[in-house]
Scaffold this motif. Structure first.
Motif, PDB file in Angstrom:
ATOM      1  N   HIS A   1     -21.061  37.300  25.912  1.00  0.00           N
ATOM      2  CA  HIS A   1     -22.117  36.655  25.138  1.00  0.00           C
ATOM      3  C   HIS A   1     -23.194  37.696  24.876  1.00  0.00           C
ATOM      4  N   TYR A   2     -23.950  37.488  23.801  1.00  0.00           N
ATOM      5  CA  TYR A   2     -25.033  38.431  23.514  1.00  0.00           C
ATOM      6  C   TYR A   2     -26.193  37.734  22.812  1.00  0.00           C
ATOM      7  N   ILE A   3     -27.360  38.354  22.967  1.00  0.00           N
ATOM      8  CA  ILE A   3     -28.550  37.982  22.196  1.00  0.00           C
ATOM      9  C   ILE A   3     -29.088  39.299  21.650  1.00  0.00           C
ATOM     10  N   GLY A   4     -29.200  39.396  20.326  1.00  0.00           N
ATOM     11  CA  GLY A   4     -29.738  40.604  19.692  1.00  0.00           C
ATOM     12  C   GLY A   4     -31.168  40.343  19.256  1.00  0.00           C
ATOM     13  N   ARG A   5     -32.076  41.254  19.662  1.00  0.00           N
ATOM     14  CA  ARG A   5     -33.493  41.105  19.314  1.00  0.00           C
ATOM     15  C   ARG A   5     -34.029  42.395  18.700  1.00  0.00           C
ATOM     16  N   TYR A   6     -35.103  42.214  17.909  1.00  0.00           N
ATOM     17  CA  TYR A   6     -35.883  43.377  17.466  1.00  0.00           C
ATOM     18  C   TYR A   6     -36.763  43.771  18.652  1.00  0.00           C
ATOM     19  N   GLU A   7     -37.393  44.933  18.567  1.00  0.00           N
ATOM     20  CA  GLU A   7     -38.278  45.394  19.647  1.00  0.00           C
ATOM     21  C   GLU A   7     -39.406  44.403  19.938  1.00  0.00           C
ATOM     22  N   ASN A   8     -39.827  43.648  18.916  1.00  0.00           N
ATOM     23  CA  ASN A   8     -40.929  42.688  19.110  1.00  0.00           C
ATOM     24  C   ASN A   8     -40.471  41.393  19.786  1.00  0.00           C
TER      25      ASN A   8
ATOM     26  N   THR B   1     -27.127  35.989  17.800  1.00  0.00           N
ATOM     27  CA  THR B   1     -26.711  35.590  19.136  1.00  0.00           C
ATOM     28  C   THR B   1     -25.359  34.895  19.086  1.00  0.00           C
ATOM     29  N   SER B   2     -24.673  34.888  20.218  1.00  0.00           N
ATOM     30  CA  SER B   2     -23.405  34.163  20.324  1.00  0.00           C
ATOM     31  C   SER B   2     -23.635  32.773  20.918  1.00  0.00           C
ATOM     32  N   TYR B   3     -24.877  32.482  21.326  1.00  0.00           N
ATOM     33  CA  TYR B   3     -25.221  31.171  21.894  1.00  0.00           C
ATOM     34  C   TYR B   3     -25.757  30.250  20.807  1.00  0.00           C
ATOM     35  N   ARG B   4     -25.126  29.105  20.617  1.00  0.00           N
ATOM     36  CA  ARG B   4     -25.570  28.145  19.599  1.00  0.00           C
ATOM     37  C   ARG B   4     -26.994  27.648  19.855  1.00  0.00           C
ATOM     38  N   ASP B   5     -27.315  27.290  21.098  1.00  0.00           N
ATOM     39  CA  ASP B   5     -28.646  26.752  21.409  1.00  0.00           C
ATOM     40  C   ASP B   5     -29.758  27.772  21.150  1.00  0.00           C
ATOM     41  N   ILE B   6     -29.493  29.032  21.443  1.00  0.00           N
ATOM     42  CA  ILE B   6     -30.498  30.074  21.199  1.00  0.00           C
ATOM     43  C   ILE B   6     -30.670  30.300  19.697  1.00  0.00           C
ATOM     44  N   ALA B   7     -29.569  30.224  18.945  1.00  0.00           N
ATOM     45  CA  ALA B   7     -29.648  30.347  17.482  1.00  0.00           C
ATOM     46  C   ALA B   7     -30.509  29.201  16.937  1.00  0.00           C
ATOM     47  N   GLU B   8     -30.273  27.990  17.444  1.00  0.00           N
ATOM     48  CA  GLU B   8     -31.048  26.820  17.013  1.00  0.00           C
ATOM     49  C   GLU B   8     -32.524  26.987  17.331  1.00  0.00           C
ATOM     50  N   GLU B   9     -32.830  27.353  18.588  1.00  0.00           N
ATOM     51  CA  GLU B   9     -34.221  27.540  19.039  1.00  0.00           C
ATOM     52  C   GLU B   9     -34.968  28.553  18.183  1.00  0.00           C
ATOM     53  N   ASN B  10     -34.251  29.577  17.702  1.00  0.00           N
ATOM     54  CA  ASN B  10     -34.890  30.664  16.965  1.00  0.00           C
ATOM     55  C   ASN B  10     -34.777  30.524  15.448  1.00  0.00           C
ATOM     56  N   GLY B  11     -34.249  29.377  14.992  1.00  0.00           N
ATOM     57  CA  GLY B  11     -34.184  29.113  13.552  1.00  0.00           C
ATOM     58  C   GLY B  11     -33.212  29.992  12.800  1.00  0.00           C
ATOM     59  N   ILE B  12     -32.164  30.474  13.495  1.00  0.00           N
ATOM     60  CA  ILE B  12     -31.187  31.343  12.817  1.00  0.00           C
ATOM     61  C   ILE B  12     -29.776  30.738  12.864  1.00  0.00           C
TER      62      ILE B  12
ATOM     63  N   VAL C   1     -26.399  29.172  11.915  1.00  0.00           N
ATOM     64  CA  VAL C   1     -25.543  29.137  10.738  1.00  0.00           C
ATOM     65  C   VAL C   1     -24.489  28.072  11.041  1.00  0.00           C
ATOM     66  N   GLU C   2     -24.558  26.936  10.341  1.00  0.00           N
ATOM     67  CA  GLU C   2     -23.676  25.799  10.624  1.00  0.00           C
ATOM     68  C   GLU C   2     -22.192  26.150  10.556  1.00  0.00           C
ATOM     69  N   GLU C   3     -21.792  26.981   9.582  1.00  0.00           N
ATOM     70  CA  GLU C   3     -20.368  27.301   9.382  1.00  0.00           C
ATOM     71  C   GLU C   3     -19.824  28.211  10.475  1.00  0.00           C
ATOM     72  N   ARG C   4     -20.719  28.850  11.220  1.00  0.00           N
ATOM     73  CA  ARG C   4     -20.300  29.831  12.220  1.00  0.00           C
ATOM     74  C   ARG C   4     -19.827  29.152  13.498  1.00  0.00           C
ATOM     75  N   GLU C   5     -18.818  29.751  14.118  1.00  0.00           N
ATOM     76  CA  GLU C   5     -18.365  29.281  15.415  1.00  0.00           C
ATOM     77  C   GLU C   5     -19.066  30.110  16.478  1.00  0.00           C
ATOM     78  N   TYR C   6     -19.888  29.463  17.299  1.00  0.00           N
ATOM     79  CA  TYR C   6     -20.599  30.190  18.354  1.00  0.00           C
ATOM     80  C   TYR C   6     -19.744  30.240  19.606  1.00  0.00           C
ATOM     81  N   GLY C   7     -19.870  31.289  20.363  1.00  0.00           N
ATOM     82  CA  GLY C   7     -19.124  31.460  21.600  1.00  0.00           C
ATOM     83  C   GLY C   7     -19.022  32.937  21.901  1.00  0.00           C
ATOM     84  N   PRO C   8     -18.433  33.258  23.049  1.00  0.00           N
ATOM     85  CA  PRO C   8     -18.346  34.673  23.422  1.00  0.00           C
ATOM     86  C   PRO C   8     -17.547  35.481  22.409  1.00  0.00           C
ATOM     87  N   LEU C   9     -17.955  36.722  22.233  1.00  0.00           N
ATOM     88  CA  LEU C   9     -17.303  37.648  21.313  1.00  0.00           C
ATOM     89  C   LEU C   9     -16.221  38.384  22.082  1.00  0.00           C
TER      90      LEU C   9
END
Length: 157
Positions: free
Chosen positions: A12-19, A25-36, A38-46
């Motif tokens: 699993h991963y979370i990619g961030r800018y320096e700020n 991210t590969s986590y659906r909940d984190i993508a949701e929390e951060n407004g990123i 993508v409904e069509e995407r399958e979230y899960g480990p890479l």
């Protein structure tokens, strides 16, 4: 059991800018929390084969030596990430090409071209300037990675 070159790793991963802003991210909940999300995407480990060049070098190198369940944060400079922006990937295009395609070009907009995805960086009277550099080129990124599973090279033979 530690990750070695040639192993197939699920992580699993979370990619961030320096700020701290999350860009992927590969986590659906984190993508949701951060407004990123993508409904069509399958979230899960890479899943990747370490050493096969499927990942940016900075993340691939960080995975080597990790164990299942281990978490790590890695700061990836552009040289080990998405590279530095290249001047030759910034291309002026006649505005007629957009007009004839029925597209109203706007700064910041992404467009799909025969040469791939590009971002419009400026719109002048006769010309639209496209940037084909990766959106993360030249940026330092921070990845939080967590190894979920390791399949040893020998087990896959």
């Amino acid at each position: 059991m530690k990750v070695e070159v040639g192993d197939f790793v699920l992580f699993h991963y979370i990619g961030r800018y320096e700020n701290g802003e999350v860009f992927d991210t590969s986590y659906r909940d984190i993508a949701e929390e951060n407004g990123i999300l993508v409904e069509e995407r399958e979230y899960g480990p890479l899943g990747v084969t370490v050493g096969a060049g499927e990942l940016i070098p900075g993340v691939e190198e960080a995975l080597i030596g990790m164990e299942v369940g281990e978490k790590k944060e890695v700061v990836v400079p552009p040289e080990k990430g998405y590279g530095m922006p290249e001047e030759e990937l910034i291309v002026p295009v006649p505005i007629e090409q957009f007009i004839s395609a029925g597209i109203e070009p706007m700064e910041g907009m992404y467009v799909m071209t025969d040469a791939g995805m590009a971002r419009i960086i400026s719109v002048e009277e006769d010309t639209v300037t496209l940037d084909f550099n990766h959106p993360l080129a030249g940026k330092v990124t921070v990845f939080e990675i967590e190894v979920v599973d390791i399949k040893k090279k020998a087990e896959m033979a």
